[in-house]
Write an enzyme that holds these catalytic residues in place. Structure first.
Site, PDB file in Angstrom:
ATOM      1  N   THR A  79      -2.438   1.674   5.097  1.00  0.00           N
ATOM      2  CA  THR A  79      -3.035   0.478   4.497  1.00  0.00           C
ATOM      3  C   THR A  79      -2.231   0.069   3.266  1.00  0.00           C
ATOM      4  O   THR A  79      -1.986  -1.125   3.042  1.00  0.00           O
ATOM      5  CB  THR A  79      -4.521   0.727   4.125  1.00  0.00           C
ATOM      6  N   ASP A 124      -5.282   1.713  -3.566  1.00  0.00           N
ATOM      7  CA  ASP A 124      -5.037   2.807  -2.611  1.00  0.00           C
ATOM      8  C   ASP A 124      -6.066   2.747  -1.482  1.00  0.00           C
ATOM      9  O   ASP A 124      -7.118   2.105  -1.609  1.00  0.00           O
ATOM     10  CB  ASP A 124      -5.131   4.165  -3.342  1.00  0.00           C
ATOM     11  N   GLY A 125      -5.750   3.421  -0.395  1.00  0.00           N
ATOM     12  CA  GLY A 125      -6.661   3.520   0.741  1.00  0.00           C
ATOM     13  C   GLY A 125      -7.556   4.744   0.613  1.00  0.00           C
ATOM     14  O   GLY A 125      -7.603   5.393  -0.436  1.00  0.00           O
ATOM     15  N   GLU A 150      -2.057  10.996  -6.073  1.00  0.00           N
ATOM     16  CA  GLU A 150      -3.019   9.876  -6.008  1.00  0.00           C
ATOM     17  C   GLU A 150      -4.115  10.073  -7.048  1.00  0.00           C
ATOM     18  O   GLU A 150      -4.531   9.128  -7.733  1.00  0.00           O
ATOM     19  CB  GLU A 150      -3.633   9.793  -4.605  1.00  0.00           C
TER      20      GLU A 150
HETATM   21  C1  5RP Z   1      -2.976   9.531   1.642  1.00  0.00           C
HETATM   22  C2  5RP Z   1      -4.332   8.954   1.558  1.00  0.00           C
HETATM   23  C3  5RP Z   1      -4.575   7.656   2.262  1.00  0.00           C
HETATM   24  O1  5RP Z   1      -5.033   6.731   1.350  1.00  0.00           O
HETATM   25  C4  5RP Z   1      -5.595   7.862   3.339  1.00  0.00           C
HETATM   26  O2  5RP Z   1      -5.168   8.917   4.173  1.00  0.00           O
HETATM   27  C5  5RP Z   1      -5.813   6.592   4.150  1.00  0.00           C
HETATM   28  O3  5RP Z   1      -4.664   6.321   4.868  1.00  0.00           O
HETATM   29  P1  5RP Z   1      -4.533   5.066   5.829  1.00  0.00           P
HETATM   30  O4  5RP Z   1      -4.445   3.862   4.957  1.00  0.00           O
HETATM   31  O5  5RP Z   1      -3.243   5.354   6.583  1.00  0.00           O
HETATM   32  O6  5RP Z   1      -5.717   5.043   6.742  1.00  0.00           O
HETATM   33  O7  5RP Z   1      -5.220   9.472   0.940  1.00  0.00           O
HETATM   34  O8  5RP Z   1      -2.910  10.786   1.003  1.00  0.00           O
END
Ligand code: 5RP
Length: 233
Positions: free
Chosen positions: A31, A81-82, A103
């Site tokens: 994302t 962030d996602g 993160e």
């Molecule tokens: C990476 C993370 C990501 O934000 C989480 O895994 C979501 O990922 P995606 O956007 O690919 O669904 O915590 O460490």
């Protein structure tokens, strides 16, 4: 709308929080990849970005965004962030991509954490997604036993080394009724770098791709507002 298109939609919506000429905190994942693409498409002239991973750092450099060290600034306004799971109090599970420690550091340095995700990430109770725990390799077996004693089933993410040179245990079967307490408990075990519960510092705003639209979820007051400004619940 498919999941990838929803990710693109929320990524674009997050541009609302990005001010040209500022330094932005940037997370990691598919994302966030869409978000970095959206920054490029919008020709956003950032002063720089603090990245939460080598992966995002490379992608940011590729679009011409200067990388800034967190040590060289006093804080960030915005972190985007996602998440792997989001509960109604905006506590999160993160770390599916293995970038949880950086993160958490960047999120904790930001005034506002804007979480971008598709609606499949919304849950009532955290824990269906296995909780990632970053451990110093020497402590992996010790920590795995402690996680088992909590009722979890830890699985070593074999062949994966974090950007910090550590291992990840993915823990399924945990009953996470008190995310803040569990986050603190696991984090104080010697050998744990951090765990993927973002409860003590969760998200402030969630932009959720749902159906054909982006919903902006705010914590207080508890309202759900369409990204186009139309309240829908
Ligand atoms: C990476 C993370 C990501 O934000 C989480 O895994 C979501 O990922 P995606 O956007 O690919 O669904 O915590 O460490």
């Amino acid at each position: 709308m498919d999941v990838f298109t929803l990710k693109q939609l929320v990524a674009k919506a997050a541009l609302e929080y990005v001010k040209p000429g500022t330094i932005l905190g940037v997370g990691t994942g598919s994302t966030v990849d869409c978000f970095i693409d959206a920054l490029a498409e919008a020709n956003m002239a950032l002063k720089g970005a603090v990245s939460s991973s080598v992966r995002s750092e490379k992608k940011l450099r590729d679009i011409g965004v200067p990388i800034v060290e967190l040590a060289d600034i006093t804080g960030l306004d915005i972190y985007v962030d996602g998440a792997d799971e989001i509960d109604p109090a905006f506590h999160l599970i993160k770390g599916g991509g293995g970038a949880l420690t950086r993160e958490k550091i960047v999120a904790d340095s930001a005034c506002t954490f804007v979480c971008i995700a598709d609606e499949s990430k919304l849950v009532q109770t955290l824990g269906h997604f296995p909780l990632p725990v970053e451990v110093i390799p020497m402590a992996r077996a010790v920590i795995a036993r402690k996680l088992q004693a909590l009722g979890g089933t830890p699985v070593w993410r074999k062949g994966f080394v974090t950007d910090n040179g550590n291992d990840i245990l993915d823990v399924s079967g945990l009953h996470i009724s008190d995310p803040c307490a569990l986050e603190s408990e696991i984090n104080q075990w010697p050998g744990v770098v951090t765990n993927g519960l973002f409860a003590r510092r969760g998200a402030d705003v969630c932009l959720i791709g749902s159906g054909q639209e982006v919903k902006k979820l705010l914590l207080a007051p508890t309202t759900t507002i369409c990204h186009n400004g139309v309240a829908n619940s």
